[in-house]
Each structure stands twice: as structure tokens, then as C-alpha cells.
Design an enzyme around this catalytic site. Structure first.
Site, PDB file in Angstrom:
ATOM      1  CE  LYS A  80      -4.021  -2.025  -0.046  1.00  9.38           C
ATOM      2  NZ  LYS A  80      -4.974  -2.143   1.058  1.00  9.38           N
ATOM      3  NE  ARG A 119      -6.739  -9.202  -1.195  1.00 13.79           N
ATOM      4  CZ  ARG A 119      -6.352  -8.254  -2.046  1.00 13.79           C
ATOM      5  NH1 ARG A 119      -5.541  -7.274  -1.637  1.00 13.79           N
ATOM      6  NH2 ARG A 119      -6.786  -8.268  -3.300  1.00 13.79           N
TER       7      ARG A 119
END
Length: 336
Positions: free
Chosen positions: A276, A311
Site C-alpha cells: 500500500k 493478504r
């Protein structure tokens, strides 16, 4: 004023006699932090917890897709999109995407999350037919692999389930398509409810919260109650705080720091922070493909707070890091 309880998670020996197991796993807690909406924090003994809170924090989580939830599971990210922020356009065909998925499984993934619509900030909605065309053949080609279909749409979820997926992972937390919750209930399909502030087109414009940790908790709690009322049992629900979805860097860090709070929902926690943007900023890695070290650090921080599923894009590196981290944590004990 409502009280929220965040367990202070431990794993070291000796374990006190009055300690409670965290979600039925090997981690434990003997104290909690009580959060209130006025911003006050208080440290309390676990013995002071209300009975219902104690039960939800400590009760074992049932297996999901045949995977035990008393140990961390690695979910490999298989985006079959041309425009995902990190791995978009990686494959030229369904066969290539399936090969990449099988490689992830051989590298140590426990399940795969297959998505055909980018939900990066600013991404535009993909037509249902196109999303099905991207995901369905890949899921069919990966027959026998535990798969979640990453979608906000009932028709895409239905096609994915028919093709062999076994879990619906909805980044909108069942708010985008009003029929998706009912579909999952009618067919008894496990679902991951994620928090997002708005859709991909606008979610990063100016996200604001009264208290991001408690606001996200309240949203997830409400969505769990909604789908439970429709008939889906809590043992088929996973929660995801939605790192990077309508959050600033400060919001993301607050959620990661307080992640253990979400055990109070009584569901497995999925943490999806891989590659991210905040990892790139803090880790000085502008290219998403250079963010594996930071992504692994965040994944291990989440696992230390009891997150059951991480994840990730970098499966092999995460599996190796997890194996070494666990070995050091266990310190050569006989049960290691």
C-alpha cells in the site's frame, strides 16, 4: 458511554493462570485497554471484562475453507486486471494467471484472492460482463485451490462461486450491491466484510473520522449484525479494517496499532496492507514492487496481534519471514 476493549496480546512464557486465550489460538492476554468515545483509555484486568466480550475475545474461531484459524494463513493476491496498482497487466491470458496462482500456492499461499476490478484510489468501475470474463476462467483453471472471489457485485460473485470460489471478499463491506448479502446467505457462502469510506473513485479525496479505530469497528459490527439477521452465521464471516481504503497514513497506522480491538467482533481478522501507498512513503519505496520488506513488517505486526489471515503479493518472502519469526518467538521450545 459505550466501552470498547482491546486485548494486550502476549505470547511469552510463563503464561499467567488468569490469562485468556486470544481467539482460541496460542496467543493470550491478561489485560485490555478500554477505549471510549471521549478519547479516554484505561488499562483493565481481563477478569473485569463483561461476559459477552470475554467470550468473543477468547472463543476459538472455526476453520474457514478447511483452513484452521488458530494459526496465521497467507492469502495470495491474484489480480487479473490491466490496471491494479501493483500487479496489473501481469498476465496475457487466463492460463498465465492460473500458472501464477499455482506458483503462489507452491510458494506457501494457503488460499488465493482473485479479483477482476481494480479498487486502487481513483479506479473506475468495471462492467459486470468484463469482470466475469477476467475472473471466471482463472478460477476454473485453478480447480481444487481454496479461492475467494474479490468483488462487490452479485453477478460476479455468482459466476465465481459456480466456477469454484468458496468465499466472497467484498471491499465495500456489502454496501455496493444490495443483493450480495442475500446471495451469500441463500447459498451459505462465507464472506469477508471490509470497511471502506466511499468507493475507489473518491475514497481518498478527504477521509475523516471521529475516531478511526472505533468508527471502523462500529461499521463492521453493524454489517455483521445485518447479515446475521438475514441468516448467515458468524462462523462464516471474516472482517477486514480496510487499510488504505478511505484512510490517510495516520488512519492506517492507528488501525494497525489497535488491530487487536477487532477480535471483539468474534470473527477472524484479515489484514490486507501489502504494497500500500503508506508503506512506500514510510519505507521510501516509490515503486510498489519494492515494498516487500515493508509489507512483510506490517504483516508480522498484524500477526503478532492475532490476525488470522494476511493478504499479500509476495508469498514466498512472507512465508519465509513468518517461519523465521515464529521460530525465534518459540525459542526452540519442544512444541515449535
Amino acid at each position: 458511554m459505550r466501552d470498547y476493549y482491546r486485548p494486550l496480546v502476549r505470547s511469552d512464557d510463563p503464561r499467567p493462570d488468569d490469562a485468556l486465550p486470544l481467539a482460541g489460538g496460542p496467543r493470550w492476554f491478561s489485560h485490555v485497554i478500554r477505549h471510549r468515545r471521549d478519547g479516554s483509555l484505561a488499562r483493565l484486568a481481563a477478569a473485569a471484562l463483561p461476559d459477552d466480550v470475554r467470550t468473543r475475545l477468547s472463543a476459538p474461531r472455526p476453520s474457514l475453507l478447511g483452513l484452521p484459524m488458530d494459526r496465521p494463513q497467507i492469502m495470495g493476491i491474484l489480480n487479473v486486471t490491466p490496471d491494479s496498482f501493483s500487479d496489473g497487466g501481469s498476465d496475457r491470458s487466463a492460463a498465465e494467471a492460473a500458472l501464477r496462482g499455482r506458483r503462489m500456492m507452491s510458494e506457501g499461499a494457503d488460499l488465493l484472492d482473485i479479483g477482476g476490478e481494480s479498487t486502487r484510489p481513483g479506479a473506475q468501475e468495471v462492467a459486470v460482463g468484463e469482470e466475469i470474463g477476467r475472473t471466471e476462467p482463472v478460477i476454473r483453471a485453478l480447480a481444487g485451490v481454496p479461492i475467494s472471489i474479490d468483488t462487490r457485485k452479485t453477478r460476479v460473485a455468482r459466476a465465481g462461486i459456480r466456477a469454484g470460489a468458496a468465499l466472497v471478499n467484498d471491499v465495500s463491506g456489502l454496501t455496493f450491491d444490495p443483493e450480495l448479502a442475500g446471495f451469500c446467505v441463500d447459498h451459505g457462502i462465507p464472506v469477508c466484510i471490509m470497511h471502506s469510506l466511499g468507493g475507489p473513485e473518491t475514497m481518498q479525496d478527504d477521509p475523516r473520522y471521529d475516531d478511526v479505530l472505533l468508527d471502523v469497528y462500529d461499521f463492521l459490527e453493524a454489517q455483521i449484525a445485518m447479515i446475521e439477521a438475514l441468516g448467515l452465521s458468524r462462523d462464516k464471516i471474516v472482517v477486514d479494517p480496510g487499510i488504505g481504503f478511505g484512510k490517510t497514513q495516520a488512519h492506517n497506522l492507528a488501525l494497525l496499532n489497535g488491530l487487536a480491538l477487532f477480535h471483539g467482533l468474534g470473527c477472524p481478522i484479515l489484514l490486507g496492507a501489502s504494497r500500500k501507498g503508506f508503506i512506500g512513503r514510510l519505507g521510501e519505496a516509490p515503486d510498489p514492487k519494492d515494498r516487500a520488506p515493508g509489507s512483510i513488517a506490517v504483516a508480522l505486526a498484524g500477526i503478532s496481534q492475532g490476525a488470522q489471515i494476511v493478504r499479500v503479493h509476495d508469498v514466498a518472502a512472507t512465508r519465509q519471514a513468518l517461519a523465521l519469526w515464529q521460530a525465534v518467538e518459540q525459542g526452540g521450545r519442544d512444541d515449535a
